[in-house]
Enzyme design. Structure first.
Site, PDB file in Angstrom:
ATOM      1  N   ILE A 172      -3.454  27.617  -2.192  1.00  0.00           N
ATOM      2  CA  ILE A 172      -2.122  27.553  -2.905  1.00  0.00           C
ATOM      3  C   ILE A 172      -0.923  27.045  -2.009  1.00  0.00           C
ATOM      4  O   ILE A 172       0.209  27.264  -2.660  1.00  0.00           O
ATOM      5  CB  ILE A 172      -1.901  28.820  -3.862  1.00  0.00           C
ATOM      6  CG1 ILE A 172      -1.687  29.821  -2.887  1.00  0.00           C
ATOM      7  CG2 ILE A 172      -3.058  29.163  -4.745  1.00  0.00           C
ATOM      8  CD1 ILE A 172      -1.070  31.153  -3.878  1.00  0.00           C
ATOM      9  N   ILE A 217      -4.069  38.446  12.874  1.00  0.00           N
ATOM     10  CA  ILE A 217      -3.615  37.289  12.600  1.00  0.00           C
ATOM     11  C   ILE A 217      -4.370  36.129  12.718  1.00  0.00           C
ATOM     12  O   ILE A 217      -4.685  35.840  14.146  1.00  0.00           O
ATOM     13  CB  ILE A 217      -2.010  36.912  13.110  1.00  0.00           C
ATOM     14  CG1 ILE A 217      -1.167  38.095  12.877  1.00  0.00           C
ATOM     15  CG2 ILE A 217      -1.343  35.643  12.612  1.00  0.00           C
ATOM     16  CD1 ILE A 217      -1.019  38.688  11.089  1.00  0.00           C
ATOM     17  N   GLU A 247       3.039  38.058   0.553  1.00  0.00           N
ATOM     18  CA  GLU A 247       3.959  38.750  -0.076  1.00  0.00           C
ATOM     19  C   GLU A 247       4.773  39.756   0.674  1.00  0.00           C
ATOM     20  O   GLU A 247       5.896  39.943   0.164  1.00  0.00           O
ATOM     21  CB  GLU A 247       3.313  39.303  -1.411  1.00  0.00           C
ATOM     22  CG  GLU A 247       2.686  38.407  -2.269  1.00  0.00           C
ATOM     23  CD  GLU A 247       1.699  38.511  -3.364  1.00  0.00           C
ATOM     24  OE1 GLU A 247       2.003  39.160  -4.407  1.00  0.00           O
ATOM     25  OE2 GLU A 247       0.311  38.968  -2.950  1.00  0.00           O
ATOM     26  N   GLY A 286       2.503  28.807  -6.348  1.00  0.00           N
ATOM     27  CA  GLY A 286       2.577  29.465  -7.686  1.00  0.00           C
ATOM     28  C   GLY A 286       3.377  30.449  -7.586  1.00  0.00           C
ATOM     29  O   GLY A 286       4.040  30.973  -8.733  1.00  0.00           O
ATOM     30  N   PHE A 287       3.291  31.444  -6.679  1.00  0.00           N
ATOM     31  CA  PHE A 287       3.998  32.869  -6.422  1.00  0.00           C
ATOM     32  C   PHE A 287       3.544  33.812  -7.806  1.00  0.00           C
ATOM     33  O   PHE A 287       4.404  34.608  -8.047  1.00  0.00           O
ATOM     34  CB  PHE A 287       5.347  32.431  -6.550  1.00  0.00           C
ATOM     35  CG  PHE A 287       5.829  31.364  -5.348  1.00  0.00           C
ATOM     36  CD1 PHE A 287       5.595  31.801  -4.016  1.00  0.00           C
ATOM     37  CD2 PHE A 287       6.681  30.214  -5.793  1.00  0.00           C
ATOM     38  CE1 PHE A 287       6.200  30.659  -3.143  1.00  0.00           C
ATOM     39  CE2 PHE A 287       6.816  29.341  -4.840  1.00  0.00           C
ATOM     40  CZ  PHE A 287       6.640  29.499  -3.534  1.00  0.00           C
ATOM     41  N   ASN A 310      -4.220  32.705  11.947  1.00  0.00           N
ATOM     42  CA  ASN A 310      -3.398  31.493  12.290  1.00  0.00           C
ATOM     43  C   ASN A 310      -1.809  31.845  12.411  1.00  0.00           C
ATOM     44  O   ASN A 310      -1.231  31.924  11.523  1.00  0.00           O
ATOM     45  CB  ASN A 310      -3.787  30.439  11.297  1.00  0.00           C
ATOM     46  CG  ASN A 310      -3.111  29.131  11.723  1.00  0.00           C
ATOM     47  OD1 ASN A 310      -2.162  29.137  12.607  1.00  0.00           O
ATOM     48  ND2 ASN A 310      -3.546  27.941  11.272  1.00  0.00           N
ATOM     49  N   GLN A 319       4.332  31.775   6.249  1.00  0.00           N
ATOM     50  CA  GLN A 319       4.074  32.488   4.981  1.00  0.00           C
ATOM     51  C   GLN A 319       5.559  33.644   5.087  1.00  0.00           C
ATOM     52  O   GLN A 319       6.271  33.736   4.171  1.00  0.00           O
ATOM     53  CB  GLN A 319       2.984  33.366   4.889  1.00  0.00           C
ATOM     54  CG  GLN A 319       1.792  32.556   4.345  1.00  0.00           C
ATOM     55  CD  GLN A 319       2.237  31.976   2.973  1.00  0.00           C
ATOM     56  OE1 GLN A 319       2.441  32.685   2.055  1.00  0.00           O
ATOM     57  NE2 GLN A 319       2.284  30.679   2.907  1.00  0.00           N
ATOM     58  N   THR A 349       0.526  29.034  10.261  1.00  0.00           N
ATOM     59  CA  THR A 349       0.679  29.435   8.933  1.00  0.00           C
ATOM     60  C   THR A 349       0.962  30.786   8.605  1.00  0.00           C
ATOM     61  O   THR A 349       1.647  30.874   7.439  1.00  0.00           O
ATOM     62  CB  THR A 349      -0.881  29.122   8.243  1.00  0.00           C
ATOM     63  OG1 THR A 349      -1.667  29.903   8.911  1.00  0.00           O
ATOM     64  CG2 THR A 349      -1.216  27.760   8.241  1.00  0.00           C
TER      65      THR A 349
HETATM   66 MO1  MOS Z   1       0.776  36.838  -6.259  1.00  0.00          MO
HETATM   67  S1  MOS Z   1       2.474  37.404  -7.277  1.00  0.00           S
HETATM   68  O1  MOS Z   1      -0.330  37.735  -6.340  1.00  0.00           O
HETATM   69  O2  MOS Z   1       0.293  35.216  -6.588  1.00  0.00           O
END
Ligand code: MOS
Length: 744
Positions: free
Chosen positions: A464, A630, A706, A237-238, A632, A639, A635
């Site tokens: 997500i 951390i 992020e 989704g980002f 995992n 990210q 994963t």
């Molecule tokens: Mo993020 S921009 O909080 O999906």
């Protein structure tokens, strides 16, 4: 100390664990929203405006309505009533104007009609034949130069930044620009809507099912209990799938009106107009420093474009107040209104464009001072959060910088422009710091110990694509002592206890306290059941019993002795015991915080420039991330690697162009909107410092998604400057920008 990947911990938390939902995904069994099919289902295709500023004069649907398979065509005349989301309800939305609310056109592609037909192809063909005419057409204002408004609204300030800047012996005063970027998750936005006469069941592509339900219930005018939103899996989704977009409402309204299931899949070109984007920013940074490199003043004035509807703020000053020590600082902003679609959060909103500007300016300051850019940052490390006047919960930015420098080989850097060669490649090395908020959202969770030996963890949050199913399973395994293979995680359904939005990289940290509480409560119920299980414990009081490693035993017996919990439940004739946990959020809390909670990191980027053929590549990256414990590493690393790939795109490729003639996203497709491919991906070395931040939650986990994108483009632009002598202050960095390079 960096975690040593070769040492695999025995505990489930911290162990590199393959995704528990991996087999479902690779076998195609994982159901994404548009995979849902129902008998009699119809297909809806919206019609978008072909102007960006005007009024609908008429919509002629006669030709389209007579086409094969067409069931109904909706316009403002017959769609029925939609309502707006009330801000005080707490529900979040960026495009609060419901579709078809009036005849005004605010942006190109705005939905003006909806065709529903038996097949997707029929609906698409008919949508092309809906004839819309417009009045009051005006040339759209999509000007990318965001001048005109003075940044007046202050994010944070201290001291007298202007006076200190005026008196500073060394100054940088530059303006940086980041372009419109469009979220391009592989999975298209989609809604499959069902109405049973009373209740909606909505299969949505949502990063926030609970918020989606709250918003849609208000907009559809039904009680929240009459809406169920389901997102079992999301193809990323980002940020573009955080809040409700108009298509969801259209699908639901059509399903209610027709009494049949309706599927609406947003096309890729529509995704460039109708589901948000990262807005264009223009940021002036003024830095003042002593000759020794101590910052005395930091001013960050930024503008971002904003649609005529919606009030999204691109919060570029998010990290400005606390990243460096300086007695004088001011960050301020203003929006610049344009005839463009509604903007929304995109991965690392605010901080990502903000840190491109701030970290580029820090590199320019280092050059002006003839100082190493790592040294400059170490020199300006603050002891506390100077904007809030509170200590940091856990901040290891200096170690990110020094560890990264060592792994990258920074000591071998020759700072002279174009001085580092490898064959016919000119290498450029750049560095930037990064940071991202670390907070918690409210979370509720249910944990069940089942008599079949499984543990069910359920919450209305969602995975997500980041590994949430897996990470929650690991944490539940850790907290219960039950093997990972027996943990079942259920997410993505508003029937479950309200879980956090999948935004701000906060799900993992938000879930910890609620899960711990739920497990504690479930354990109490289990021990109570055990005390009634005469076959095994003969009436021993619950207080004398313990639950460890999946076994119930007397407290005076060692962990792992006694009886399996499922045998105890079965013998007590109890199908399951359930515990509930609930934790408050910290994000947006009005209460004065005791600690400044953020994640940190440093990116070291190598670019390879070949002036003979004007070829630029990001060749090598070391990213050191301080994101708490951390859970995992597999994963987690995934990210950061994904964020680095996205960072290469931000630095070199991505930009949405609005055609000044009609306001259309002219490159609104995957061929013309250039993104990083596998061939563009650099060699990546991702290191986690792994310091638990127990001020945030008892496991010490912060978020990871992020932060990997923050600062990356600045490190790349600085590397490009090092290779070519060209400082690019407007992203993306184009080959054309570099042709003036004197380095050959
Ligand atoms: Mo993020 S921009 O909080 O999906």
């Amino acid at each position: 100390m960096p975690a040593d990947a070769s040492v695999i911990p025995l505990s489930p938390v911290g162990r590199p664990t393959a995704r528990v939902d991996g087999p479902l995904k690779v076998s195609g069994a994982a159901r994404y929203s548009s995979d849902f099919h129902f008998p009699g289902m119809l297909y809806a295709v919206p019609v978008g405006a072909r102007v960006a500023h005007g009024t609908i004069a008429s919509i002629d649907t006669a030709t389209a309505a007579a086409m094969p398979g067409v069931r109904k065509i909706y316009t403002r005349e017959n769609i029925g009533r939609f309502y707006r989301v009330s801000k005080s309800s707490g529900a979040m939305i960026d495009e609060n104007r419901p579709p078809f609310e009036d005849d005004r056109i605010y942006y190109y592609g705005q939905y003006v009609a909806l065709v529903v037909a038996d097949t997707f192809e029929q609906a698409t063909a008919a949508a092309h034949r809906v004839a819309v005419s417009y009045a009051d057409r005006q040339a759209p204002d999509v000007d990318g130069r965001l001048s005109g408004s003075e940044p007046q609204k202050v994010d944070t300030q201290r001291g007298d930044a202007a006076a200190a800047f005026a008196g500073a012996p060394v100054k940088i005063d530059e303006t940086y620009v980041t372009p419109t970027e469009t979220h391009n998750p592989i999975e298209l936005h989609a809604s499959v809507a069902l109405w049973d006469g009373t209740r909606f069941t909505l299969y949505e592509t949502s990063q926030a099912v609970m918020n989606q339900r709250a918003s849609l219930a208000q907009m559809l005018g039904v009680p929240v209990e009459n809406v169920q939103v389901i997102t079992e899996f999301l193809g990323s989704g980002f940020g573009g799938k955080l809040w409700v977009w108009p298509h969801s409402l259209l699908a639901a309204a059509a399903a209610r009106d027709l009494g049949l299931p309706v599927k609406l899949v947003v096309t890729r070109p529509m995704m460039f107009h109708n589901v948000g984007h990262r807005p264009r920013t223009q940021q002036r940074i003024r830095l003042g420093a002593t000759r020794e490199g101590k910052l005395v003043s930091l001013q960050h004035d930024y503008l971002f474009h904003r649609a005529r509807i919606g009030d999204y703020k691109e919060n570029c000053g998010e990290a400005t107040g606390f990243l460096y020590s300086t007695p004088n600082l001011r960050a301020a902003w203003a929006p610049a209104l344009r005839d463009i679609p509604v903007a929304t959060a995109m991965r690392g909103p605010g901080a990502v464009p903000g840190l491109f500007a701030l970290e580029s300016a820090m590199d320019e300051l280092a050059l002006a001072l003839k100082m190493d850019p790592v040294q400059l940052r170490l020199l300006n490390e603050p002891g506390i959060d100077e904007s809030e006047n509170i200590p940091f919960s856990s901040r290891h930015l200096k170690e990110c910088l020094t560890t990264g420098a060592e792994r990258f080989g920074w000591a071998r850097r020759n700072p002279a422009i174009g001085a580092m060669r490898e064959g016919d490649h000119i290498l450029g090395w750049g560095v930037a710091a990064c940071t991202w908020i670390a907070e918690r959202f409210p979370a509720e969770v249910s944990v069940m110990f089942n008599s079949d030996g499984s543990v069910r963890v359920a919450s209305g949050t969602q995975d997500i694509g980041t590994g949430t199913y897996t990470v929650i399973a690991q944490m539940a395994s850790q907290l219960t002592g039950v093997d990972l293979s027996r943990i079942r995680v259920v997410l993505g359904d508003t029937h479950l206890p309200p879980g956090p939005i999948s935004g701000g990289s906060m799900v993992t940290g938000s879930m910890v306290p609620a899960m711990a509480q739920a497990i504690e409560q479930a354990t109490e119920h289990l021990l109570a059941a055990a005390s009634e299980d005469h076959a095994h414990f003969g009436g021993t009081a619950a207080a004398q019993l313990a639950f460890t490693q999946g076994f119930v035993h007397r407290r005076d017996q060692p962990p792992g002795s006694g009886h399996r919990f499922e045998d105890v439940l079965a013998s007590a004739r109890v199908g399951h015991v359930e515990g509930r946990g609930k934790s408050e959020g910290t994000f947006g809390s009005k209460a004065k915080k005791a600690y400044s909670t953020h994640s940190y990191g440093a990116h070291f980027v190598e670019v390879a420039w070949q002036p003979q053929i004007a070829r630029l590549r990001v060749s090598r990256v070391v990213s050191v991330i301080d994101a708490g414990k951390i859970i995992n590493p597999l994963t987690g690393r995934n990210q950061i690697e994904g964020a680095i790939a996205m960072g290469v795109g931000m630095a070199l490729f991505e930009e949405t162009h609005y055609d000044p003639r009609n306001g259309m996203a002219a490159n609104g497709n995957l061929a013309d909107y250039v993104m990083t491919t596998h061939a563009d991906a650099p060699t990546m070395d991702v290191v986690f410092l792994d310091y638990p931040d127990t001020k945030l939650n008892q496991m010490g986990a912060r978020g990871i998604g992020e932060i990997g994108l923050a600062g990356f483009a600045a490190a790349t632009a600085s590397a490009v400057h090092h290779a070519t002598g060209i400082r690019v202050r407007e992203l993306p960095i184009r080959i054309e920008d570099l042709l003036a390079s004197k380095v050959a």
